[in-house]
Design an enzyme around this catalytic site. Structure first.
Site, short mmCIF file in Angstrom:
data_model
loop_
_atom_site.label_atom_id
_atom_site.label_comp_id
_atom_site.label_asym_id
_atom_site.label_seq_id
_atom_site.Cartn_x
_atom_site.Cartn_y
_atom_site.Cartn_z
CE1 TYR A 92 -3.80 -2.45 5.55
CE2 TYR A 92 -3.40 -0.14 5.06
CZ TYR A 92 -3.75 -1.41 4.65
OH TYR A 92 -4.04 -1.64 3.32
CB SER A 151 -0.88 0.02 1.26
OG SER A 151 -1.43 1.31 1.46
P1 NAP Z 1 -11.39 -6.39 0.67
O1 NAP Z 1 -12.37 -6.16 -0.41
O2 NAP Z 1 -11.82 -6.27 2.09
O3 NAP Z 1 -10.72 -7.81 0.41
C1 NAP Z 1 -9.92 -8.44 1.37
C2 NAP Z 1 -9.82 -9.92 1.01
O4 NAP Z 1 -9.02 -10.57 2.02
C3 NAP Z 1 -11.18 -10.61 0.99
O5 NAP Z 1 -11.21 -11.51 -0.10
C4 NAP Z 1 -11.21 -11.37 2.30
O6 NAP Z 1 -11.99 -12.53 2.13
C5 NAP Z 1 -9.75 -11.71 2.49
N1 NAP Z 1 -9.43 -11.97 3.88
C6 NAP Z 1 -9.63 -11.14 4.94
N2 NAP Z 1 -9.28 -11.76 6.08
C7 NAP Z 1 -8.84 -13.00 5.73
C8 NAP Z 1 -8.34 -14.11 6.45
N3 NAP Z 1 -8.25 -14.09 7.79
N4 NAP Z 1 -7.99 -15.22 5.77
C9 NAP Z 1 -8.11 -15.27 4.42
N5 NAP Z 1 -8.57 -14.26 3.67
C10 NAP Z 1 -8.93 -13.13 4.33
O7 NAP Z 1 -10.16 -5.38 0.55
P2 NAP Z 1 -9.19 -5.01 -0.66
O8 NAP Z 1 -9.13 -3.53 -0.68
O9 NAP Z 1 -9.51 -5.74 -1.89
O10 NAP Z 1 -7.80 -5.52 -0.05
C11 NAP Z 1 -6.92 -6.38 -0.73
C12 NAP Z 1 -5.49 -5.98 -0.39
O11 NAP Z 1 -5.24 -4.66 -0.89
C13 NAP Z 1 -5.18 -5.91 1.11
O12 NAP Z 1 -3.92 -6.48 1.37
C14 NAP Z 1 -5.17 -4.42 1.39
O13 NAP Z 1 -4.35 -4.09 2.51
C15 NAP Z 1 -4.60 -3.89 0.09
N6 NAP Z 1 -4.84 -2.47 -0.18
C16 NAP Z 1 -6.12 -2.00 -0.29
C17 NAP Z 1 -6.33 -0.65 -0.51
C18 NAP Z 1 -7.69 -0.04 -0.64
O14 NAP Z 1 -7.84 1.20 -0.54
N7 NAP Z 1 -8.72 -0.83 -0.88
C19 NAP Z 1 -5.23 0.22 -0.63
C20 NAP Z 1 -3.94 -0.29 -0.50
C21 NAP Z 1 -3.77 -1.65 -0.29
P3 NAP Z 1 -12.89 -13.29 3.26
O15 NAP Z 1 -13.54 -12.25 4.11
O16 NAP Z 1 -13.81 -14.13 2.44
O17 NAP Z 1 -11.91 -14.14 4.01
#
Ligand code: NAP
Length: 264
Positions: A156, A143
């Site tokens: 985080y 991130s």
């Molecule tokens: P999201 O829609 O909340 O997706 C998170 C994913 O992680 C979901 O598929 C969730 O699936 C899975 N997950 C959560 N806890 C888990 C666990 N204990 N075991 C296995 N899977 C788990 O969020 P996203 O934004 O797509 O995030 C994806 C990545 O991008 C993350 O690493 C986040 O830090 C990074 N990121 C996001 C942003 C942003 O603004 N969105 C910015 C920078 C970086 P289940 O709930 O089905 O397990």
């Protein structure tokens, strides 16, 4: 639509929503078979059906809570034993809100378990298998908060700085092994992560929020260009290169036999 040729299997963690779900779609379109990992099995099964029908690829679902050791070891085992896996997308992650003082420390520990420990074990297993096979790719989702920890939740941001650092080291370790390594540093991307971590996304200025499809397409473009670090929002790549150059310029002075004059 049928794929041009098999690309092997992409193992995607956090494939049930947001960034991981879009990567699943884009990689299926590129002809990858998929191994989708997350906790919400029903959601993964729905995605598996849609993607296998649409792209004529094999899609398998592996339900796992990556904060639980047994579940994590099961996924790690697949990476060690399944030689069809040619790409690891280390994407599963959670965010948090608020200061460390007064935080739910068990929640912080679970975040470190997922964002750091699970990511490291899976990257290590993939690095072992892929380097032995002299092919493959590891994509770690970090991130931009890795670069601006003053602006966001301390734990985080620190987990994402870890992902950046690990990826930079890993690339050096795997040089010449035929394994491609990339860290993606998204800015704010419209996914469920905000509501899941108790943040009100409606307060964020819209010009700071990228749609998830655009973010993933930019990241895959960076991947195709062989970038180690991809910053989807950053207009001028030279700004990142300047930061790397400034950091590396510190090198010769970071470890010396005597303390700097200002400390004497
Ligand atoms: P999201 O829609 O909340 O997706 C998170 C994913 O992680 C979901 O598929 C969730 O699936 C899975 N997950 C959560 N806890 C888990 C666990 N204990 N075991 C296995 N899977 C788990 O969020 P996203 O934004 O797509 O995030 C994806 C990545 O991008 C993350 O690493 C986040 O830090 C990074 N990121 C996001 C942003 C942003 O603004 N969105 C910015 C920078 C970086 P289940 O709930 O089905 O397990």
């Amino acid at each position: 639509m049928s794929p041009i040729r098999s690309q092997g299997t992409a193992l995607i963690t956090g494939a049930s929503s947001g960034i991981g779900a879009v990567y699943a779609e884009r990689l299926a379109a590129r002809g990858f078979d998929l191994l989708l990992v997350a906790r919400d099995e029903a959601r993964l099964q729905t995605a598996a059906k849609v993607l296998s029908d649409k792209y004529q690829v094999q899609v398998e679902v592996l339900k796992a809570d990556l904060t639980l050791k047994d579940d994590l070891l099961q996924v790690e085992q697949r990476l060690r034993e399944d030689s069809s896996i040619s790409l690891l997308l280390n994407n599963a992650g959670v965010a948090a809100n608020g200061p460390l003082a007064g935080a739910d420390l068990d929640q912080m520990e679970r975040m470190i378990q997922l964002n750091v420990v699970a990511l490291t074990r899976l990257a290590g297993a993939a690095a072992t298998s892929f380097s032995a096979a002299e092919r493959g790719a590891i994509i770690n989702i970090a991130s931009v908060v890795a670069l601006i920890p003053e602006r966001f939740n301390a734990t985080y941001s620190a987990t994402k700085a870890y992902v950046l650092s690990l990826t930079q080291s890993l690339q050096g370790e795997l040089k010449g092994c035929g394994v491609q390594v990339q860290a993606v540093l998204p800015g704010i991307t419209r996914t469920e992560i905000w509501e899941r971590s108790g943040l009100d996304a409606t307060t964020i200025p819209p010009e700071m929020v990228m749609e998830v499809g655009e973010m993933v397409d930019a990241s895959l473009s960076g991947f195709d260009q062989g970038e180690l670090i991809t910053l989807p929002s950053l207009p001028d790549a030279a700004d990142w290169q300047a930061l790397v150059a400034a950091r590396l310029a510190l090198g010769p002075n970071l470890s010396r036999s005597s303390a700097a004059a200002r400390y004497k």
